[in-house]
Motif scaffolding. Structure first.
Motif, PDB file in Angstrom:
ATOM      1  N   SER A 252       7.146   8.107  48.415  1.00 50.69           N
ATOM      2  CA  SER A 252       7.659   6.808  48.688  1.00 50.69           C
ATOM      3  C   SER A 252       6.962   6.035  47.419  1.00 50.69           C
ATOM      4  N   PHE A 253       7.391   4.803  47.514  1.00 47.90           N
ATOM      5  CA  PHE A 253       6.793   3.826  46.553  1.00 47.90           C
ATOM      6  C   PHE A 253       5.557   2.917  47.134  1.00 47.90           C
ATOM      7  N   GLU A 254       5.009   3.657  48.306  1.00 48.87           N
ATOM      8  CA  GLU A 254       3.734   2.884  48.830  1.00 48.87           C
ATOM      9  C   GLU A 254       2.609   2.758  47.906  1.00 48.87           C
ATOM     10  N   VAL A 255       2.417   3.770  47.250  1.00 47.91           N
ATOM     11  CA  VAL A 255       1.300   3.911  46.133  1.00 47.91           C
ATOM     12  C   VAL A 255       1.293   2.739  45.196  1.00 47.91           C
ATOM     13  N   PHE A 256       2.549   2.420  44.691  1.00 44.32           N
ATOM     14  CA  PHE A 256       2.806   1.257  43.634  1.00 44.32           C
ATOM     15  C   PHE A 256       2.428  -0.070  44.578  1.00 44.32           C
ATOM     16  N   ALA A 257       2.907  -0.374  46.059  1.00 41.75           N
ATOM     17  CA  ALA A 257       2.578  -1.185  46.757  1.00 41.75           C
ATOM     18  C   ALA A 257       1.324  -1.785  46.713  1.00 41.75           C
ATOM     19  N   TRP A 258       0.402  -0.735  47.082  1.00 43.48           N
ATOM     20  CA  TRP A 258      -1.182  -0.581  46.992  1.00 43.48           C
ATOM     21  C   TRP A 258      -1.949  -1.128  45.692  1.00 43.48           C
ATOM     22  N   TYR A 259      -1.338  -0.583  44.568  1.00 45.73           N
ATOM     23  CA  TYR A 259      -1.718  -0.913  43.237  1.00 45.73           C
ATOM     24  C   TYR A 259      -1.409  -2.359  43.065  1.00 45.73           C
ATOM     25  N   ARG A 260      -0.161  -2.806  43.329  1.00 46.05           N
ATOM     26  CA  ARG A 260       0.108  -4.313  43.314  1.00 46.05           C
ATOM     27  C   ARG A 260      -0.818  -5.187  44.031  1.00 46.05           C
ATOM     28  N   ILE A 261      -1.222  -4.661  45.322  1.00 44.31           N
ATOM     29  CA  ILE A 261      -2.068  -5.862  46.157  1.00 44.31           C
ATOM     30  C   ILE A 261      -3.466  -5.595  45.519  1.00 44.31           C
ATOM     31  N   ALA A 262      -3.982  -4.468  45.162  1.00 42.67           N
ATOM     32  CA  ALA A 262      -5.237  -4.603  44.513  1.00 42.67           C
ATOM     33  C   ALA A 262      -5.459  -5.026  43.258  1.00 42.67           C
ATOM     34  N   PHE A 263      -4.389  -4.893  42.439  1.00 48.08           N
ATOM     35  CA  PHE A 263      -4.490  -5.352  41.013  1.00 48.08           C
ATOM     36  C   PHE A 263      -4.335  -7.064  41.150  1.00 48.08           C
ATOM     37  N   GLY A 264      -3.486  -7.482  42.061  1.00 46.90           N
ATOM     38  CA  GLY A 264      -3.411  -8.952  42.154  1.00 46.90           C
ATOM     39  C   GLY A 264      -4.679  -9.424  42.966  1.00 46.90           C
ATOM     40  N   LEU A 265      -5.039  -9.151  43.741  1.00 38.56           N
ATOM     41  CA  LEU A 265      -6.572  -9.542  44.262  1.00 38.56           C
ATOM     42  C   LEU A 265      -7.461  -9.457  43.338  1.00 38.56           C
ATOM     43  N   LEU A 266      -7.480  -8.412  42.174  1.00 34.57           N
ATOM     44  CA  LEU A 266      -8.548  -8.128  41.241  1.00 34.57           C
ATOM     45  C   LEU A 266      -8.531  -9.513  40.319  1.00 34.57           C
ATOM     46  N   VAL A 267      -7.173  -9.784  39.945  1.00 29.37           N
ATOM     47  CA  VAL A 267      -6.987 -10.884  39.058  1.00 29.37           C
ATOM     48  C   VAL A 267      -7.235 -12.036  39.711  1.00 29.37           C
ATOM     49  N   LEU A 268      -7.010 -12.263  40.963  1.00 28.44           N
ATOM     50  CA  LEU A 268      -7.438 -13.537  41.416  1.00 28.44           C
ATOM     51  C   LEU A 268      -9.012 -13.736  41.653  1.00 28.44           C
ATOM     52  N   ALA A 269      -9.544 -12.898  42.135  1.00 27.28           N
ATOM     53  CA  ALA A 269     -11.211 -12.625  42.142  1.00 27.28           C
ATOM     54  C   ALA A 269     -11.661 -13.032  40.742  1.00 27.28           C
ATOM     55  N   THR A 270     -11.300 -12.221  39.672  1.00 25.41           N
ATOM     56  CA  THR A 270     -11.858 -12.593  38.441  1.00 25.41           C
ATOM     57  C   THR A 270     -11.574 -13.800  37.875  1.00 25.41           C
ATOM     58  N   SER A 271     -10.649 -14.445  38.179  1.00 21.26           N
ATOM     59  CA  SER A 271     -10.298 -15.820  37.707  1.00 21.26           C
ATOM     60  C   SER A 271     -11.020 -16.965  38.592  1.00 21.26           C
ATOM     61  N   HIS A 272     -11.010 -16.598  39.980  1.00 22.33           N
ATOM     62  CA  HIS A 272     -11.897 -17.671  40.835  1.00 22.33           C
ATOM     63  C   HIS A 272     -13.375 -17.702  40.342  1.00 22.33           C
ATOM     64  N   PHE A 273     -14.128 -16.370  40.344  1.00 24.49           N
ATOM     65  CA  PHE A 273     -15.368 -16.338  40.043  1.00 24.49           C
ATOM     66  C   PHE A 273     -15.690 -16.572  38.501  1.00 24.49           C
ATOM     67  N   GLY A 274     -14.694 -16.703  37.600  1.00 29.55           N
ATOM     68  CA  GLY A 274     -14.934 -17.065  36.274  1.00 29.55           C
ATOM     69  C   GLY A 274     -15.191 -15.731  35.563  1.00 29.55           C
ATOM     70  N   TRP A 275     -14.973 -14.443  35.868  1.00 28.31           N
ATOM     71  CA  TRP A 275     -15.444 -13.184  35.168  1.00 28.31           C
ATOM     72  C   TRP A 275     -14.487 -12.916  33.947  1.00 28.31           C
ATOM     73  N   VAL A 276     -13.307 -13.365  34.159  1.00 28.98           N
ATOM     74  CA  VAL A 276     -12.266 -13.094  33.152  1.00 28.98           C
ATOM     75  C   VAL A 276     -11.607 -14.613  32.915  1.00 28.98           C
ATOM     76  N   GLN A 277     -11.563 -15.047  31.698  1.00 29.75           N
ATOM     77  CA  GLN A 277     -10.734 -16.229  31.286  1.00 29.75           C
ATOM     78  C   GLN A 277      -9.357 -16.031  30.973  1.00 29.75           C
ATOM     79  N   TRP A 278      -8.424 -15.955  32.068  1.00 32.30           N
ATOM     80  CA  TRP A 278      -7.242 -15.498  31.956  1.00 32.30           C
ATOM     81  C   TRP A 278      -6.660 -16.822  31.414  1.00 32.30           C
ATOM     82  N   GLN A 279      -5.543 -16.432  30.411  1.00 35.52           N
ATOM     83  CA  GLN A 279      -4.812 -17.419  29.720  1.00 35.52           C
ATOM     84  C   GLN A 279      -3.338 -17.487  30.147  1.00 35.52           C
ATOM     85  N   PRO A 280      -2.803 -18.760  30.066  1.00 39.50           N
ATOM     86  CA  PRO A 280      -1.283 -18.814  30.476  1.00 39.50           C
ATOM     87  C   PRO A 280      -0.521 -18.150  29.140  1.00 39.50           C
TER      88      PRO A 280
END
Length: 280
Positions: A252-280
């Motif tokens: 199934s495509f569930e593995v991609f769903a969990w990847y999306r969720i984990a990656f999205g949370l990682l980006v939000l966390a790194t942005s919130h704590f200032g670990w990575v300076q994401w640029q638009p």
């Protein structure tokens, strides 16, 4: 020749090729990869946007190669084969909604939604939708449409409307059309095949339109850079598509769903704590 810029172009090509046909959003990954690599700063912001769209053409060449026999038979049979004619009409019908909505809202979407935070949020939302769709699919014993040749123009139109959700970065064109197709009664294989076929006019059209619209930004000196990105995206997409077609036969495509969720949370966390300076 700026060797570092060419390396960045090759890396962007790999990202495009590996993510274009998986339900994880190639545009979202290109935005994030471009931010990490500072590709916009190296190539120029406007030129980098054109580059991102143009190298999708390399990924499409991979689809043409993988499905060459089907495409060849369709072209040859257009004059007399009703199945080839119906298939061509379905692709055209599925392609139209994205053209109309893209021309109407594409500029506004790019101006306001092409940011890492939006991408991360849609990553998570899309992952949750995939999980829901897969749970629903487990209760389905028989799909209404088992093969892409069994689709009606109305089926194609509905999938084309689903594709429009991918105008929001991070949604995933492949994810919207494959998961959307499954929710509409297509089998996993039929939805995946039609998603790939629908990508041919959609991405080639987007690439040609972007190059024409921004032709004043480009020069002959840009050809090697674009060629590197396009060539690398072709090779990586070819490998990825062949793997995906084998994968969906028993997974199934569930593995991609969990990847999306984990990656999205990682980006939000790194942005919130200032670990990575994401640029638009």
């Amino acid at each position: 020749m700026d060797t570092l810029l060419f390396i960045k172009a090759a890396l962007m090509g790999i990202v495009e090729g590996l993510t274009e046909f998986l339900p994880i959003s190639s545009t979202g990954h290109l935005i994030l990869a471009g931010s990490l690599l500072d590709f916009s700063g190296s190539a120029g912001a406007d030129k980098a946007k054109v580059f991102d769209i143009a190298i999708q053409t390399g990924a499409i060449f991979a689809i043409i190669l993988v499905y060459w026999q089907k495409l060849r038979d369709t072209v040859i049979g257009l004059g007399s084969d009703t199945r080839a004619q119906r298939f061509s009409i379905n692709v055209a019908v599925g392609f139209l909604p994205a053209v109309v909505l893209g021309l109407l809202f594409g500029k506004a979407i790019k101006a306001h939604l092409f940011t890492p935070i939006v991408v991360a949020s849609t990553f998570i939302l899309g992952g949750l939708i995939i999980l829901w769709a897969e749970r629903r699919a487990q209760s389905v014993s028989h799909y209404r449409v088992e093969n892409v040749d069994d689709m009606s123009p109305l089926d194609a139109l509905k999938v084309g409307l689903m594709q429009c959700f991918a105008l929001v970065p991070g949604t995933s064109r492949s994810g919207a059309t494959i998961i959307g197709g499954m929710l509409l009664g297509l089998s996993r294989k039929a939805a995946t095949d039609f998603s790939f076929f629908l990508a041919i006019p959609t991405l080639i059209g987007a690439g040609v339109y972007s190059l024409y619209k921004h032709r004043a930004l480009l020069s002959v000196d840009d050809v090697p850079l674009f060629a590197v990105g396009l060539g690398v995206s072709f090779v990586s997409a070819w490998v990825c598509v062949r793997w995906l077609l084998r994968f969906i036969a028993s997974h199934s495509f569930e593995v991609f769903a969990w990847y999306r969720i984990a990656f999205g949370l990682l980006v939000l966390a790194t942005s919130h704590f200032g670990w990575v300076q994401w640029q638009p």
